[in-house]
Motif scaffolding. Structure first.
Motif, mmCIF file in Angstrom:
data_model
loop_
_atom_site.group_PDB
_atom_site.id
_atom_site.type_symbol
_atom_site.label_atom_id
_atom_site.label_comp_id
_atom_site.label_asym_id
_atom_site.label_seq_id
_atom_site.Cartn_x
_atom_site.Cartn_y
_atom_site.Cartn_z
ATOM 1 N N VAL A 1 30.309 -27.028 13.907
ATOM 2 C CA VAL A 1 29.072 -27.620 13.105
ATOM 3 C C VAL A 1 28.888 -26.386 12.209
ATOM 4 O O VAL A 1 28.713 -25.203 12.610
ATOM 5 C CB VAL A 1 28.143 -28.040 13.995
ATOM 6 N N ILE A 2 28.336 -26.764 10.873
ATOM 7 C CA ILE A 2 28.025 -25.739 9.875
ATOM 8 C C ILE A 2 26.747 -25.337 10.646
ATOM 9 O O ILE A 2 25.722 -25.714 11.054
ATOM 10 C CB ILE A 2 27.785 -26.225 8.501
ATOM 11 N N PRO A 3 26.815 -23.700 10.787
ATOM 12 C CA PRO A 3 25.526 -23.063 11.390
ATOM 13 C C PRO A 3 24.224 -23.704 11.185
ATOM 14 O O PRO A 3 23.395 -23.597 12.056
ATOM 15 C CB PRO A 3 25.637 -21.543 10.828
ATOM 16 N N VAL A 4 23.770 -23.946 10.125
ATOM 17 C CA VAL A 4 22.262 -24.163 9.569
ATOM 18 C C VAL A 4 22.107 -25.633 10.260
ATOM 19 O O VAL A 4 20.981 -26.161 10.673
ATOM 20 C CB VAL A 4 22.209 -24.492 7.929
ATOM 21 N N TYR A 5 23.006 -26.495 10.739
ATOM 22 C CA TYR A 5 22.780 -27.856 11.240
ATOM 23 C C TYR A 5 23.026 -27.670 12.794
ATOM 24 O O TYR A 5 23.048 -28.817 13.341
ATOM 25 C CB TYR A 5 23.733 -28.874 10.551
ATOM 26 N N ARG A 6 23.364 -26.386 13.574
ATOM 27 C CA ARG A 6 23.515 -26.452 14.881
ATOM 28 C C ARG A 6 22.016 -26.870 15.686
ATOM 29 O O ARG A 6 21.088 -26.919 15.073
ATOM 30 C CB ARG A 6 24.008 -25.247 15.330
ATOM 31 N N LYS A 7 22.225 -27.019 17.072
ATOM 32 C CA LYS A 7 21.288 -27.220 18.116
ATOM 33 C C LYS A 7 20.530 -28.489 17.560
ATOM 34 O O LYS A 7 19.235 -28.670 17.621
ATOM 35 C CB LYS A 7 20.324 -26.004 17.986
ATOM 36 N N GLN A 8 21.212 -29.531 16.857
ATOM 37 C CA GLN A 8 20.419 -30.803 16.847
ATOM 38 C C GLN A 8 21.263 -31.841 17.368
ATOM 39 O O GLN A 8 21.184 -33.086 17.190
ATOM 40 C CB GLN A 8 20.398 -31.129 15.162
ATOM 41 N N GLY A 9 22.037 -31.513 18.497
ATOM 42 C CA GLY A 9 22.927 -32.608 19.307
ATOM 43 C C GLY A 9 23.878 -33.065 18.446
ATOM 44 O O GLY A 9 24.506 -34.313 18.760
ATOM 45 N N ILE A 10 24.580 -32.447 17.461
ATOM 46 C CA ILE A 10 25.461 -33.074 16.673
ATOM 47 C C ILE A 10 27.172 -33.218 17.262
ATOM 48 O O ILE A 10 27.632 -34.187 17.403
ATOM 49 C CB ILE A 10 25.683 -32.348 15.370
ATOM 50 N N THR A 11 27.330 -31.975 18.020
ATOM 51 C CA THR A 11 28.534 -31.817 18.640
ATOM 52 C C THR A 11 28.650 -32.948 19.848
ATOM 53 O O THR A 11 29.509 -33.535 20.054
ATOM 54 C CB THR A 11 28.722 -30.377 19.233
ATOM 55 N N SER A 12 27.503 -33.039 20.716
ATOM 56 C CA SER A 12 27.310 -34.238 21.585
ATOM 57 C C SER A 12 27.503 -35.624 20.940
ATOM 58 O O SER A 12 28.304 -36.370 21.555
ATOM 59 C CB SER A 12 26.183 -33.852 22.313
ATOM 60 N N GLY A 13 27.035 -35.846 19.911
ATOM 61 C CA GLY A 13 27.079 -36.934 19.210
ATOM 62 C C GLY A 13 28.419 -37.363 18.815
ATOM 63 O O GLY A 13 28.919 -38.182 18.880
ATOM 64 N N LEU A 14 29.138 -36.111 18.185
ATOM 65 C CA LEU A 14 30.577 -36.588 17.940
ATOM 66 C C LEU A 14 31.581 -36.699 19.010
ATOM 67 O O LEU A 14 32.299 -37.326 18.833
ATOM 68 C CB LEU A 14 31.049 -35.033 17.236
ATOM 69 N N PHE A 15 31.048 -35.944 20.179
ATOM 70 C CA PHE A 15 32.130 -36.209 21.322
ATOM 71 C C PHE A 15 31.876 -37.607 21.819
ATOM 72 O O PHE A 15 32.750 -38.292 22.236
ATOM 73 C CB PHE A 15 31.792 -35.072 22.414
ATOM 74 N N ALA B 1 30.467 -35.808 10.978
ATOM 75 C CA ALA B 1 29.157 -36.111 11.074
ATOM 76 C C ALA B 1 28.514 -35.771 9.468
ATOM 77 O O ALA B 1 28.955 -34.675 8.996
ATOM 78 C CB ALA B 1 28.679 -35.112 11.936
ATOM 79 N N PHE B 2 28.010 -36.911 8.952
ATOM 80 C CA PHE B 2 27.554 -36.917 7.587
ATOM 81 C C PHE B 2 25.922 -36.798 7.472
ATOM 82 O O PHE B 2 25.639 -37.813 8.185
ATOM 83 C CB PHE B 2 28.512 -37.637 6.724
ATOM 84 N N SER B 3 25.369 -35.952 6.700
ATOM 85 C CA SER B 3 23.834 -36.098 6.421
ATOM 86 C C SER B 3 23.873 -37.134 5.408
ATOM 87 O O SER B 3 24.267 -36.679 4.110
ATOM 88 C CB SER B 3 23.303 -34.638 6.320
ATOM 89 N N ASN B 4 23.083 -38.138 5.676
ATOM 90 C CA ASN B 4 22.639 -39.074 4.483
ATOM 91 C C ASN B 4 23.738 -39.370 3.704
ATOM 92 O O ASN B 4 24.696 -39.924 4.090
ATOM 93 C CB ASN B 4 21.621 -38.542 3.497
ATOM 94 N N SER B 5 23.805 -39.387 2.418
ATOM 95 C CA SER B 5 25.048 -39.492 1.559
ATOM 96 C C SER B 5 26.184 -38.601 1.249
ATOM 97 O O SER B 5 26.777 -38.514 0.302
ATOM 98 C CB SER B 5 24.678 -40.197 0.340
ATOM 99 N N ALA B 6 25.937 -37.425 2.013
ATOM 100 C CA ALA B 6 26.762 -36.286 1.424
ATOM 101 C C ALA B 6 28.258 -36.718 1.740
ATOM 102 O O ALA B 6 28.624 -37.278 2.603
ATOM 103 C CB ALA B 6 26.596 -35.063 2.604
ATOM 104 N N HIS B 7 28.979 -35.940 0.601
ATOM 105 C CA HIS B 7 30.422 -36.344 0.886
ATOM 106 C C HIS B 7 31.225 -35.159 1.774
ATOM 107 O O HIS B 7 32.369 -35.545 2.305
ATOM 108 C CB HIS B 7 31.037 -36.257 -0.686
ATOM 109 N N GLU B 8 30.585 -34.037 2.210
ATOM 110 C CA GLU B 8 31.398 -33.209 3.104
ATOM 111 C C GLU B 8 30.626 -33.268 4.330
ATOM 112 O O GLU B 8 29.404 -33.236 4.646
ATOM 113 C CB GLU B 8 30.964 -31.833 2.387
#
Length: 287
Positions: free
Chosen positions: A85-99, A53-60
């Motif tokens: 998920v990197i801690p600061v980005y948690r609880k934003q539905g990223i893991t569910s989106g990845l799955f 999962a990438f935020s905007n144009s981030a390469h990591e």
């Protein structure tokens, strides 16, 4: 938020994301890049079915699902080598989106099932996987043995130390198993990084009757087994002593001991091993 297959993402970048995502994990994760590469190779890492999962144009990636790919129980299987998920980005539905996205990737690759392990006390992760349709297939225990406080000063005249077990010997050795080794302890996983292990085998009149495998640097023991008819003769103890003597680590780790194998658990506890945790093996049927 963009979800992308990790085929073009370099492993050092994935490694950094992995360390950040697991910085607050229940079990300390402090892997060098070299150790991370070994772990990924051992587990059959397949970037073409792994997702970031990438935020905007981030390469990591700020989140990821790293998958291995191999046959397992006669089915083409993806194995979750790490989801985070990197801690600061948690609880934003990223893991569910990845799955949600990774299941589409696996379907395109005709993957038949999805396998993973989760710590038994990680209730949040267990709930997430259960809600995705994963079901528990086995429960495992994790043991550690301190060779300094529990030394075994034994030798066996007919014990051999070899770099790896010959392919033609594995069929006979599999008959020694009380349970099928987990993904990371499987024959394929051991062969993938064979140079990292030392094997101790014991023969009687040229017949293989017991064996053990240990990580030269890590003390990880993926397999240790003795032929049924030769048990209760101290053979496993002799092999364990050889494994102790052939690893740099003061701690031997027995990860994913099947809880149904009372004999294995009793042996490890008798040798002074400590049960330090447990995991669930879970599977999601895809086709």
């Amino acid at each position: 938020m963009d979800f992308k297959v990790l085929g073009s993402t370099k492993l050092p970048i994935i490694h950094q994301a992995f360390l950040k995502a697991f910085s607050d994990y229940q079990v300390q994760v402090d892997l060098s890049l070299s150790d991370f590469q070994i772990m990924m190779k051992r587990r059959g890492f397949a970037p073409e079915i792994s997702l970031g999962a990438f935020s905007n144009s981030a390469h990591e990636p700020i989140g990821f699902i790293l998958n291995g790919l191999r046959p397992w129980d006669g089915k083409l299987t993806a194995y979750d080598t790490g989801t985070g998920v990197i801690p600061v980005y948690r609880k934003q539905g990223i893991t569910s989106g990845l799955f949600e996205q990774v299941l589409k990737v696996l379907a395109r690759q005709n993957v038949e099932q999805y396998l993973l392990e989760v710590l038994q006390d990680n209730t949040a992760a267990f709930k997430l996987y259960y809600n995705q349709g994963f079901r528990v297939t086995r429960t495992f225990s994790v043991y550690q043995l301190n060779k300094i406080t529990n030394p075994l000063n034994l030798t066996a005249n007919d014990l051999e130390l070899i770099p790896q077990i010959a392919s033609e010997d594995w069929k006979a050795l599999e008959a020694f198993w009380d349970f099928k080794p987990s993904w990371q302890n499987s024959v394929r996983s051991i062969h993938a990084v064979a140079e990292e292990f030392t094997c101790a085998v014991l023969r009687r009149n040229t017949k293989l009757i017991g064996y053990g495998i240990v990580g030269k640097a890590t003390g990880d023991v993926p397999q240790l087994a003795v032929c049924q008819e030769y048990r209760r003769q101290g053979i496993a103890t002799q092999i364990l002593a050889a494994l102790m003597q052939n690893t740099k680590s003061n701690i031997l780790s027995f990860i994913n001991v099947d809880d149904t194998s009372q004999s294995t658990r009793a042996f490890l506890e008798r040798m002074g091993s400590e049960n330090v945790g447990g995991q669930y093996e879970m599977v999601l049927t895809l086709s």
